[in-house]
Design an enzyme around this catalytic site. Sequence first.
Site, short mmCIF file in Angstrom:
data_model
loop_
_atom_site.label_atom_id
_atom_site.label_comp_id
_atom_site.label_asym_id
_atom_site.label_seq_id
_atom_site.Cartn_x
_atom_site.Cartn_y
_atom_site.Cartn_z
N ASP A 191 0.86 -1.21 0.00
CA ASP A 191 0.00 0.00 0.00
C ASP A 191 0.88 1.24 0.00
OD1 ASP A 191 -2.61 -1.37 1.99
OD2 ASP A 191 -2.76 -0.81 -0.09
N THR A 192 0.63 2.13 -0.89
CA THR A 192 1.47 3.27 -1.17
C THR A 192 0.61 4.40 -1.72
OG1 THR A 192 3.29 1.78 -1.74
CG2 THR A 192 3.47 4.00 -2.58
#
Length: 540
Positions: free
Chosen positions: A341-342
């Site tokens: 997740d970014t």
Amino acid sequence: MVISDRGIVAASQTLASQAGAQVLARGGSAIDAAIAADAVLGVVEPMSCGMGGDLFALYWDARTGKLTGLNASGWSPQALTPEFLRAQGHTSMPQAGIHSVTVPGCVNGWNKLHQRFGRLPWGELFQPAAYYAEHGFPVTELIQAGWRNSLNTLNADENARRVFLRDGSAPEVGEMFRNPQLAGALKLVAAGGAEAFYRGPIAKAILRTSDRLGGTLAAADLSEFNAEWVDPVSTEYRGWKVYELPPNGQGVAALEMLNIMSNFPLFNYPARGVEELHIQIEAQKLAYADLARYVADPRFSRVPVEGLLAAAYARQRSELIRMDAARCTAEPGNPPPTAGDTIYLSVVDRDGNIVSLIQSLYLSFGSGVMVEGYGFHLHNRGALFTLDPQHPNVLAPRKRPFHTIIPAFMEKDNVHIGFGIMGGFNQAQAHAQFVGNVVDHGMNIQAALEAPRFTKLNFGGCDLMIENRVPPEVREALQARGHRLQVLGDFATDVGGGQAVIHDSRTGVHYGASSPRKDGAAVPEPHPYFAPGSRPAARK
């Protein structure tokens, strides 16, 4: 695309894009807008990013044409060693919890970027984020889905459960969410700068949290950390110069993929047709085999970047691709020796300066450890170390782990593009596909972001994921060549959302794009149509 003769901010949540656009309207630089937007993302997309994570950025100066890179990825604690972890009963790197935490580099990265390229006062940049944390914001659809999928992580930490859950559940779509603890942390950083985070009250809270959980973080690990200015690495793809940051990130894999792809006439094949996809899939396997074998912190291990990016090496690797059959095993090559997740956001300001910035907690809500009293999570980037003593990415004190998050930039003649696509190991292969869409098929940046993609999030094998917008006949032809497909939905989060901006140095016009795989948008800087003197004369 969004098209404007003023600046544009493209981020993965619209409130963040809007905040950055308003910073531009106040006379802020592209860096000022990027910091403000990133801080808002830490509030409105808390599972993906925040002060507890790392940051990488590319900055292109329109006046000089110079591209500058910043690596703000943190190092491991001095006392976190393979021997320590084995004594704790670990046979591999922990994927969550306090022993997966490395020093967060984000705030130090913000500080370095602002000192060098900022215009507005530092404290102003955090007003939008602190406002949303204190007054609340309505939760958006895709972010809510990620929040809901992280219930086990949040429930495992009592502090996080109190802040992020309501009666054990994630907030609903459209529900107003407030985080007063995070507002307090943002105000401390706004008033006290990076010192507040690395030496002041936030540092003390991080250390208290670590000590309570049996972690190894020490005051010196935080106070002595410093982000690093780096020279980008690049390759040429059919007349376009494409830039990535050097290791410890995976950007070299995107460039190696492009070098392999350059040995095939993809421009003669249908866009997203079987020939193009087959070649890109096979190039990904070869480049990622090298990625897994060679990439680590170059301060500790010799990474053969020049060899990996050599044209002769790409020709050698491309000869391994059979057009009639998938290769299910891809071994690393021997490049010639050389001396989760970014979030992602891109900004172009009215002067044409471009920021390509990526920031992350790695997995959703990172390590699962929330800093006591301050409403943000510490990342688990240390999970990407290995305990194998023979591998260049083996854990060591004050070493940076292999990193997945990568910003990118490309240019040809008068067109300059800052772009990035999120999603762990998806990123390098998604970058190469984006570049191919632009260069080989002439897509604009919005079409290039929206075009259906494949992704392979593991190493080895013939399995991959592909969006169902790739026509059935193409998918069937890929399967006939030995590819094992997992078919995803129309705009699947697994293949990563992204953003892009363009500065056209001939016309001065700017373009922005945002992928429908995220809740974001490209938002232009408002013109000063309400400024004094801009209103028409009143009728008599």
